[in-house]
Design an enzyme around this catalytic site. Structure first.
Site, PDB file in Angstrom:
ATOM      1  N   HIS A 184       0.830  -1.218   0.000  1.00 43.14           N
ATOM      2  CA  HIS A 184       0.000   0.000   0.000  1.00 43.14           C
ATOM      3  C   HIS A 184       0.854   1.253   0.000  1.00 43.14           C
ATOM      4  O   HIS A 184       0.583   2.204  -0.732  1.00 43.14           O
ATOM      5  CB  HIS A 184      -0.910   0.008   1.240  1.00 43.14           C
ATOM      6  CG  HIS A 184      -2.266  -0.575   0.961  1.00 43.14           C
ATOM      7  ND1 HIS A 184      -2.447  -1.903   0.717  1.00 43.14           N
ATOM      8  CD2 HIS A 184      -3.485  -0.010   0.870  1.00 43.14           C
ATOM      9  CE1 HIS A 184      -3.736  -2.124   0.492  1.00 43.14           C
ATOM     10  NE2 HIS A 184      -4.378  -1.009   0.580  1.00 43.14           N
ATOM     11  N   HIS A 211       2.039  -3.274   9.443  1.00 39.29           N
ATOM     12  CA  HIS A 211       3.437  -3.387   9.024  1.00 39.29           C
ATOM     13  C   HIS A 211       4.348  -2.710  10.036  1.00 39.29           C
ATOM     14  O   HIS A 211       3.929  -1.821  10.761  1.00 39.29           O
ATOM     15  CB  HIS A 211       3.643  -2.699   7.667  1.00 39.29           C
ATOM     16  CG  HIS A 211       3.191  -3.526   6.512  1.00 39.29           C
ATOM     17  ND1 HIS A 211       3.828  -4.681   6.140  1.00 39.29           N
ATOM     18  CD2 HIS A 211       2.149  -3.400   5.672  1.00 39.29           C
ATOM     19  CE1 HIS A 211       3.209  -5.209   5.107  1.00 39.29           C
ATOM     20  NE2 HIS A 211       2.177  -4.461   4.811  1.00 39.29           N
TER      21      HIS A 211
HETATM   22  C1  LIG Z   1       0.527   2.041 -22.050  1.00 38.11           C
HETATM   23  C2  LIG Z   1      -0.882   2.654 -22.185  1.00 38.11           C
HETATM   24  C3  LIG Z   1      -0.815   4.169 -22.271  1.00 38.11           C
HETATM   25  C4  LIG Z   1      -2.161   4.771 -22.474  1.00 38.11           C
HETATM   26  C5  LIG Z   1      -3.058   4.416 -21.265  1.00 38.11           C
HETATM   27  C6  LIG Z   1      -4.387   5.079 -21.482  1.00 38.11           C
HETATM   28  C7  LIG Z   1      -5.356   4.954 -20.642  1.00 38.11           C
HETATM   29  C8  LIG Z   1      -5.214   4.113 -19.377  1.00 38.11           C
HETATM   30  C9  LIG Z   1      -6.552   3.568 -19.020  1.00 38.11           C
HETATM   31  C10 LIG Z   1      -6.671   2.469 -18.328  1.00 38.11           C
HETATM   32  C11 LIG Z   1      -5.507   1.720 -17.750  1.00 38.11           C
HETATM   33  C12 LIG Z   1      -5.151   0.550 -18.605  1.00 38.11           C
HETATM   34  C13 LIG Z   1      -3.999   0.019 -18.517  1.00 38.11           C
HETATM   35  C14 LIG Z   1      -3.014   0.584 -17.547  1.00 38.11           C
HETATM   36  C15 LIG Z   1      -2.099  -0.454 -17.000  1.00 38.11           C
HETATM   37  C16 LIG Z   1      -2.377  -1.151 -15.928  1.00 38.11           C
HETATM   38  C17 LIG Z   1      -3.750  -1.093 -15.348  1.00 38.11           C
HETATM   39  C18 LIG Z   1      -3.731  -1.547 -13.901  1.00 38.11           C
HETATM   40  C19 LIG Z   1      -4.957  -2.420 -13.651  1.00 38.11           C
HETATM   41  C20 LIG Z   1      -5.080  -2.697 -12.198  1.00 38.11           C
HETATM   42  O1  LIG Z   1      -4.771  -1.929 -11.342  1.00 38.11           O
HETATM   43  S1  LIG Z   1      -5.700  -4.189 -11.908  1.00 38.11           S
HETATM   44  C21 LIG Z   1      -5.311  -4.330 -10.269  1.00 38.11           C
HETATM   45  C22 LIG Z   1      -4.812  -5.754 -10.061  1.00 38.11           C
HETATM   46  N1  LIG Z   1      -4.524  -5.831  -8.720  1.00 38.11           N
HETATM   47  C23 LIG Z   1      -5.503  -6.106  -7.827  1.00 38.11           C
HETATM   48  O2  LIG Z   1      -6.615  -6.427  -8.109  1.00 38.11           O
HETATM   49  C24 LIG Z   1      -5.114  -5.922  -6.417  1.00 38.11           C
HETATM   50  C25 LIG Z   1      -4.050  -6.940  -6.073  1.00 38.11           C
HETATM   51  N2  LIG Z   1      -3.508  -6.498  -4.813  1.00 38.11           N
HETATM   52  C26 LIG Z   1      -2.419  -5.815  -4.800  1.00 38.11           C
HETATM   53  O3  LIG Z   1      -1.852  -5.477  -5.804  1.00 38.11           O
HETATM   54  C27 LIG Z   1      -1.925  -5.543  -3.407  1.00 38.11           C
HETATM   55  O4  LIG Z   1      -2.907  -5.828  -2.466  1.00 38.11           O
HETATM   56  C28 LIG Z   1      -1.568  -4.087  -3.198  1.00 38.11           C
HETATM   57  C29 LIG Z   1      -0.307  -3.760  -3.980  1.00 38.11           C
HETATM   58  C30 LIG Z   1      -2.735  -3.239  -3.623  1.00 38.11           C
HETATM   59  C31 LIG Z   1      -1.297  -3.900  -1.726  1.00 38.11           C
HETATM   60  O5  LIG Z   1      -0.304  -4.849  -1.366  1.00 38.11           O
HETATM   61  P1  LIG Z   1      -0.346  -5.490   0.111  1.00 38.11           P
HETATM   62  O6  LIG Z   1      -1.510  -6.348   0.302  1.00 38.11           O
HETATM   63  O7  LIG Z   1       1.007  -6.065   0.338  1.00 38.11           O
HETATM   64  O8  LIG Z   1      -0.575  -4.186   0.984  1.00 38.11           O
HETATM   65  P2  LIG Z   1      -0.008  -4.013   2.464  1.00 38.11           P
HETATM   66  O9  LIG Z   1       0.869  -5.161   2.794  1.00 38.11           O
HETATM   67  O10 LIG Z   1       0.576  -2.641   2.584  1.00 38.11           O
HETATM   68  O11 LIG Z   1      -1.318  -4.062   3.374  1.00 38.11           O
HETATM   69  C32 LIG Z   1      -1.473  -5.138   4.294  1.00 38.11           C
HETATM   70  C33 LIG Z   1      -2.914  -5.167   4.648  1.00 38.11           C
HETATM   71  O12 LIG Z   1      -3.297  -3.921   5.210  1.00 38.11           O
HETATM   72  C34 LIG Z   1      -4.397  -3.401   4.506  1.00 38.11           C
HETATM   73  N3  LIG Z   1      -4.229  -1.963   4.368  1.00 38.11           N
HETATM   74  C35 LIG Z   1      -3.062  -1.283   4.303  1.00 38.11           C
HETATM   75  N4  LIG Z   1      -3.316   0.032   4.203  1.00 38.11           N
HETATM   76  C36 LIG Z   1      -4.659   0.173   4.210  1.00 38.11           C
HETATM   77  C37 LIG Z   1      -5.550   1.286   4.120  1.00 38.11           C
HETATM   78  N5  LIG Z   1      -5.077   2.535   4.007  1.00 38.11           N
HETATM   79  N6  LIG Z   1      -6.881   1.079   4.139  1.00 38.11           N
HETATM   80  C38 LIG Z   1      -7.343  -0.178   4.249  1.00 38.11           C
HETATM   81  N7  LIG Z   1      -6.583  -1.294   4.328  1.00 38.11           N
HETATM   82  C39 LIG Z   1      -5.256  -1.109   4.317  1.00 38.11           C
HETATM   83  C40 LIG Z   1      -4.355  -4.023   3.126  1.00 38.11           C
HETATM   84  O13 LIG Z   1      -5.650  -4.125   2.538  1.00 38.11           O
HETATM   85  C41 LIG Z   1      -3.768  -5.381   3.404  1.00 38.11           C
HETATM   86  O14 LIG Z   1      -4.765  -6.253   3.771  1.00 38.11           O
HETATM   87  P3  LIG Z   1      -5.267  -7.355   2.705  1.00 38.11           P
HETATM   88  O15 LIG Z   1      -4.173  -7.539   1.690  1.00 38.11           O
HETATM   89  O16 LIG Z   1      -5.538  -8.575   3.498  1.00 38.11           O
HETATM   90  O17 LIG Z   1      -6.484  -6.738   2.110  1.00 38.11           O
END
Ligand SMILES: CCCCC/C=C\C/C=C\C/C=C\C/C=C\CCCC(=O)SCCNC(=O)CCNC(=O)[C@H](O)C(C)(C)COP(=O)(O)OP(=O)(O)OC[C@H]1O[C@@H](n2cnc3c(N)ncnc32)[C@H](O)[C@@H]1OP(=O)(O)O
Length: 379
Positions: free
Chosen positions: A233, A349
């Site tokens: 995050h 964390h």
């Molecule tokens: C080249 C093109 C150029 C032109 C572009 C034009 C237009 C663009 C338009 C569209 C875009 C199109 C393409 C662009 C390219 C890519 C698009 C990206 C698509 C996506 O984007 S598709 C997302 C897929 N990906 C997922 O679908 C989520 C999978 N997941 C993760 O990627 C991780 O999750 C992450 C990294 C988000 C976090 O990693 P982490 O889990 O290690 O987090 P951390 O350890 O810090 O947190 C430990 C626990 O604390 C909780 N926590 C911490 N802080 C908090 C807070 N503030 N509030 C509430 N809860 C909190 C957490 O929720 C967690 O709990 P828990 O994991 O159990 O929920």
């Protein structure tokens, strides 16, 4: 100090300062109230933050295209978009390899660091007193969901147990069933708890493995613990803020000048939202030709919501199409707020894990924007 230097300072310092502010809030005892507002499964975290790179890409690119240089300077405009695309592609690749995965079957960098520092997907379901381990999933909902999943896997593979495991299997399934039915502690003795945990761990790794990434571990009801786990995050919110602020450098001046030039028009659209109160309308119905009661009720109760909805639609369309920088700034504030909450939530964390997540994003974005600093300064 010139505005460009100010912007530079904000760009470089805003994320580290936000994390530091979170620690100070905790140090002065205000963290508990903020942590209470935090919800891992809430809409903001699940739909926006966790899919934040999508929203940031969408809004960022819409702004880059909407505010690109004036049509006359096509060469310079095209060059700037190409530079933005190059920066964006580098950051997207870095987002992907750090949080999603390096290659097919190879976990993301944040999980590789975790595993190589001794981390593992644990199934410490019961604590030494025979109760459900509070640290197992962090919330009752998630614990129930994880136990239901473990119960399904054990039940599915009940017949695959040899004679020695059969006893452990039935005791594990029975204990989990108790918790699922009564949502209280199962009648598991302290001596049996360790054996049941180890049996569940082996079964889940055997039937659902390999559980070598946080996403797989979370999906199969495990608890990702025991190693140095850089905060995804902190990494993601820092990367998104640095990208949005970095590209704001390209079009910010033009976007804000355009917004300022239309400030009265926008203000009028906002005030019209509130200019539809029923009493206000009722008074206006009085006038020279008093209307019938029915007509006044219609004017006071039916027309205002319709007028308000129409005014809201006009304002939304105007901001989305003509001033998307407002949406970008709202996204920026949201990501910074979430970064502050993550820094305050010390139980997710350690400080070192926050810092490693911050540095992983900060160093790459710092290099990417420092390399283009000269070109960005001319903007
Ligand atoms: C080249 C093109 C150029 C032109 C572009 C034009 C237009 C663009 C338009 C569209 C875009 C199109 C393409 C662009 C390219 C890519 C698009 C990206 C698509 C996506 O984007 S598709 C997302 C897929 N990906 C997922 O679908 C989520 C999978 N997941 C993760 O990627 C991780 O999750 C992450 C990294 C988000 C976090 O990693 P982490 O889990 O290690 O987090 P951390 O350890 O810090 O947190 C430990 C626990 O604390 C909780 N926590 C911490 N802080 C908090 C807070 N503030 N509030 C509430 N809860 C909190 C957490 O929720 C967690 O709990 P828990 O994991 O159990 O929920």
């Amino acid at each position: 100090m010139s505005s460009s230097k100010w912007f530079n300072a904000v760009h470089l310092l805003v994320c580290p300062v936000t994390v530091l502010l979170g620690y100070l809030i905790n140090a002065y005892g205000y963290g508990t109230a903020l942590q209470a507002t935090l919800n891992k499964d809430g809409l903001v975290n699940a739909v926006f933050v966790k899919k934040g790179w999508f929203w940031t890409s969408l809004v960022g690119w819409w702004c880059i295209i909407r505010y690109r240089a004036v049509p006359g300077a096509t060469g310079r405009g095209r060059r700037r978009i190409a530079q933005s695309l190059k920066r964006y592609t580098i950051l997207t690749v870095w987002w992907y390899v750090f949080t999603q995965g390096i290659w097919f079957g190879v976990g993301p960098i944040m999980d590789l660091v975790f595993v190589y520092t001794g981390g593992h997907c644990h199934y410490d379901v019961f604590d030494n007193a025979g109760h459900v381990n509070q640290d197992f999933q962090g919330s009752v909902t998630r614990t129930q969901r994880a136990l239901a999943l473990i119960h399904n896997v054990l039940t599915l593979h009940g017949d695959d147990q040899d004679h020695h495991e059969k006893k452990l299997w039935s005791r594990s399934v029975g204990s989990i069933q108790d918790v699922l039915q009564t949502a209280e502690s199962a009648n598991v003795t302290a001596s049996a708890a360790a054996g049941i945990n180890s049996f569940i761990h082996d079964q889940m790794h055997r039937w659902q493995g390999p559980l070598t990434t946080s996403a797989q571990c979370r999906r199969f009801g495990g608890h990702w613990a025991g190693g140095h786990d850089p905060s995804g995050h902190v990494f993601l919110t820092t990367l998104m803020c640095m990208f949005l602020l970095g590209e704001l450098r390209v079009f910010g001046r033009r976007a804000l000048a355009h917004l300022y030039a239309q400030k009265w028009h926008l203000l009028g659209m906002v005030t019209r939202l509130f200019d539809t109160g029923p009493l206000w309308t009722w008074r206006r119905c009085g006038g020279a030709r008093p209307m019938s009661c029915g007509a006044r009720l219609w004017r006071a109760l039916v027309e205002p919501p319709v007028a308000c909805a129409a005014a809201l639609l006009r304002l939304t369309r105007c901001i989305a199409c003509d001033h998307p920088v407002v949406v970008l700034l709202a996204l920026l504030v949201t990501w910074l707020w979430q970064l502050l909450l993550t820094a305050v939530a010390s139980h997710f964390h350690t400080v070192r894990e926050h810092i490693s997540g911050l540095l992983a994003a900060y160093l790459v974005t710092g290099v990417v924007y420092a390399r283009d600093a000269a070109a960005l300064r001319l903007v």
